[in-house]
Design an enzyme around this catalytic site. Structure first.
Site, PDB file in Angstrom:
ATOM      1  CB  SER A   1      -0.912   0.368   1.293  1.00  0.00           C
ATOM      2  OG  SER A   1      -0.378   0.242   2.110  1.00  0.00           O
ATOM      3  CG  ASP A   2       1.371   5.844  -0.945  1.00  0.00           C
ATOM      4  OD1 ASP A   2       2.323   5.777  -0.661  1.00  0.00           O
ATOM      5  OD2 ASP A   2       1.000   7.089  -2.058  1.00  0.00           O
ATOM      6  CD1 TRP A   3       4.925   4.823   5.041  1.00  0.00           C
ATOM      7  CD2 TRP A   3       4.718   4.099   3.286  1.00  0.00           C
ATOM      8  NE1 TRP A   3       6.307   3.958   4.719  1.00  0.00           N
ATOM      9  CE2 TRP A   3       5.669   2.878   3.756  1.00  0.00           C
ATOM     10  CE3 TRP A   3       3.914   2.852   1.842  1.00  0.00           C
ATOM     11  CZ2 TRP A   3       6.915   2.544   3.099  1.00  0.00           C
ATOM     12  CZ3 TRP A   3       5.911   2.662   1.541  1.00  0.00           C
ATOM     13  CH2 TRP A   3       6.546   1.724   1.989  1.00  0.00           C
TER      14      TRP A   3
END
Length: 776
Positions: A220-222
């Site tokens: 995932s993106d952060w």
């Protein structure tokens, strides 16, 4: 003898549910937890794309800083980009990084995108080819690449897009890098047609993992994973950062209660183990031999001979520099004195902000680079920066406990302190109470100087033991990313004496992350006086080089641009200097398009993008003709923002970039693919048979040169090649058209368009020199 084959199911069988679930969330900001019981090390991730930061965002461990991704795409040179990938793998291994969170392969949809410098192009085909070469180079070095942000990359937006536009535009570069063998991929924070990408089972499970057969890791993106069941079922494999988040005990409970099948968890763990095996972080087996890696291209496995990062950064910059206009002044021949003008001439903007930022070990400014080749007279002219530049170093950051005792000290290259979610390894976060930055500054002029503190929170600032500021700064808005990347600034005016060493100390309470900068500016005569001085210097010199640049406040991660104008009074400066001396070359130091209202008043316009740490050395190479500017525009440059056919973030009917310009009937300032060299070329012949196109070109000039031969099918880029030739030499290049060049997405599948297709070869999208037809 080990063969590189691993029985992942056997390893899975040795783990209980709790251990498997723990592996799916970061152990910290940049790593996955180790599992020693099965020989699994920590798997460390790092931001790119122009260098490898590592786990610590600080200057104590410098990184090679390459030119921006727009510059990489401007080379149109897949072999060069593959070498860049190998260098980045070398840097990653040096810093203990297994996964490079790059490249960004979202498209330039609107010229107002603030983060365009971190992406490649407006064209899906060019983006895919450059992105694939980048991925192949990184992975040839035994490091995983994780292209991002699947699928549209629009932060928190809900992107409404037709399936046709999604397939033909947004997804096409991702399909290409998956075919190139990417070991990782990052999903975006945004939503597509109402479903957030971390939960988008249709695109992640269905298209990416199912239809395309992607066997790598989906991270995932952060902070993008915000749910337990939906994200677990939606295809995301790893939630970053950690260790806290919506998975952990909640996901374990969901599995035990039957809301999430344990097979879903097993599939994600298997993908982590596969990636760890590929990058050498799984000790039960050796990494796969080179023949099992997706795209070796003759490179030695696991790095091979060391690559000279400084030399490669300089070479890439020259190959990326794009000569937009030239009346013959370049390359310089007999030049006595050069008037060098602009804030960015003395302090080059070498990279974009945010996740693209690294700390290089050195920066060569245009002032330094040109000063080594000729007599240079420098004038500031105007300063467009709205923030003060960091005080030059060295500086020291001390980490203090509640009693003021020093837990650790860290050296800093400048008075810029930055840690993201992870303090230095020898700092006890439970005891940490404050960070104290200390530096000494010796001014070269006396008078009223400006100091500043840029950051969020409480700050105490002393100069020579006297308190000059003690107060708080609040964030601008409620975006935590912007508060970190572009925090508010407070300025202090105070007298300083030339030659006197002034001690500057800033103390800041420690929070979840640390990010603050101590800035400085000398006393100045005012903008009008600076402008007049620049005009006077320009009139007295043989040639003028003006470096005009964007600033982090108008072009950076976290926000889009309001317009395409150069910030401050830089346009006014160029007009005035060109009037004083028509032998003016303007160097545009920007990561993406800006308006150039003075373009017809100057002798040459050279685009350097964000040129990386060797900016000044590469600029000298090109201006003096040691190297030819090799760049071609990967994105169309409008004359004015109001002329652009697409300003909104998403494509209309799947048409963006040069295809939208063609439909609009308007002409931009410079077309996609445009770029001049130092020689001339004739396009002699073209032959097209099936999916193969052969083009003959001749160097008709008086010096060796490089040409980017561009092939378009029915108006869309379908192939390209970089060729070299000596004066008078003819070369033949063969371009193989991709399957997608003759296909459209229709009724849920790809359909080959039968009939006669026009194939053109030329120098840019609106300059066809040769034409042929193919019948399918």
């Amino acid at each position: 003898m080990k063969t590189g084959v691993v029985d992942f199911d056997a390893l899975l069988a040795r783990l209980d549910l709790g251990a498997k679930v723990r592996l799916l969330t970061g152990a910290g900001r940049w790593s996955l937890p180790p599992l020693p019981e099965i020989g699994l090390d920590r798997v460390v991730m790092s931001d790119g794309p122009i260098g490898v930061r590592g786990e610590q965002w600080r200057a104590v461990d410098p990184s090679i800083a390459l030119p921006s991704p727009t510059a990489l795409a401007a080379t149109w040179d897949v072999d060069l980009v593959r070498r860049v990938g190998r260098l980045l793998a070398q840097e990653a291994r040096r810093k203990g990084v297994h996964v490079l969170l790059a490249p960004t392969i979202n498209l330039h949809r609107s010229p107002l995108g603030g983060r365009h410098f971190a992406c490649f192009s407006e064209d899906a085909y060019l983006t895919g080819e450059i992105g694939a070469a980048y991925v192949e180079g990184v992975q040839e070095g035994g490091v995983a690449a994780a292209p991002k942000h699947f699928a549209t990359g629009h932060a928190t937006a809900d992107v409404r897009v037709s399936e046709k536009a999604l397939r033909e535009v947004c997804l096409r570069p991702f399909e290409r890098v998956v075919r190139a063998g990417a070991w990782g991929l990052m999903t975006a924070c945004d939503s597509v047609n109402g479903t957030t990408m971390t939960e988008h089972a249709e695109l992640v499970n269905g298209v990416l993992k199912g239809e395309w057969g992607f066997d790598g890791l989906v991270v995932s993106d952060w902070t993008a994973v915000r749910t337990t069941e939906a994200a677990a079922l939606g295809g995301t494999d790893v939630a970053m950062p950690g260790p806290h988040g919506p998975w952990g005990e909640r996901l374990e409970a969901a599995v035990r209660e039957g809301r999430v099948p344990e097979s879903v968890v097993d599939d994600r763990v298997r993908r982590i183990l596969r990636l760890a095996h590929r990058v050498g972080a799984l000790h039960d087996a050796e990494p796969p031999p080179v023949e099992e890696q997706p795209a070796a291209h003759g490179a030695e496995p696991r790095g091979g001979p060391a690559i000279d990062g400084v030399a490669l950064a300089r070479e890439v910059a020259t190959r990326a520099f794009t000569l937009l206009a030239n009346d013959g002044i370049l390359p310089f021949q007999e030049v006595g004195t050069i008037a060098l003008i602009g804030a960015a001439a003395a302090e080059a903007r070498i990279m974009g902000g945010g996740s693209a930022q690294v700390f290089p070990g050195r920066i060569v400014s245009p002032l330094q680079g040109l000063g080594e080749r000729a007599e240079v007279r420098y004038a500031l002219g105007t300063d467009p920066r709205t923030r003060l530049s960091p005080l030059p170093g060295p500086a020291t950051a001390a980490f203090l406990d509640a009693d003021g005792a020093v837990l650790s000290e860290q050296p800093l290259a400048t008075a810029e302190a930055r840690w993201t979610g992870q303090w230095p390894p020898d700092v006890d976060g439970d005891r940490l109470a404050a960070v104290r930055l200390r530096t000494t500054y010796t001014p070269d002029v006396s008078g009223e100087h400006q100091l500043s503190v840029a950051g969020v929170g409480d700050f105490a600032v002393t100069v020579d033991g006297e308190t000059v500021f003690d107060g708080s700064t609040g964030p601008d808005g409620d975006d935590p990313a912007r508060a970190f990347l572009s925090p508010p600034e407070r300025r202090i005016s105070l007298p300083m004496a030339a030659g006197h060493a002034h001690e500057v100390v800033v103390t800041h309470p420690a929070g979840a992350f640390g990010s603050f900068t101590v800035g400085h500016a000398n006393p100045g005569p005012g903008e009008d006086a600076l402008m007049a001085e620049a005009v006077r210097v320009a009139a007295e010199c043989d040639v003028v080089v003006v470096v005009a640049a964007t600033t982090p406040e108008v072009e950076s991660e976290g926000f889009d641009r309001a317009d395409l104008r150069l910030p401050g009074r830089q346009d006014e400066l160029v007009h005035a200097v060109a009037a004083a001396n028509p032998r003016t070359v303007v160097v545009v130091n920007a990561g993406s398009p800006v308006e150039l209202p003075w373009a017809e008043e100057v002798a040459a316009v050279l685009l350097t993008w964000f040129p990386g740490q060797e900016a000044g050395a590469a600029l000298a190479d090109v201006l003096f003709g040691d190297a030819e500017p090799g760049g071609r525009l990967p994105t169309t440059w409008p004359r004015r923002l109001r002329d652009a056919p697409v300003v909104d973030a998403m494509p209309v009917d799947g048409v963006i970039g040069y295809r939208a310009w063609e439909r609009s009937g308007r002409a931009p300032a410079f077309w996609f693919g445009h770029g001049l060299g130092y020689t001339t070329w004739s396009y002699d012949s073209i032959a097209a048979e099936g999916m193969t196109v052969t083009v003959a070109v001749t160097n008709t000039g008086d010096r060796p040169g490089r040409e980017v031969v561009q092939v378009y099918v029915d108006g869309a880029l379908a192939g390209f090649d970089v060729v070299e030739a000596a004066p008078g030499e003819s070369v033949l290049t063969t371009v193989f058209l991709p399957e997608r060049a003759l296909q459209v997405w229709q009724e849920g599948g790809w359909r080959t368009v039968e009939g006669v297709h026009t194939v053109e070869a030329g120098r840019h999208a609106a300059d066809p020199r040769l034409s042929a037809t193919v019948k399918i």
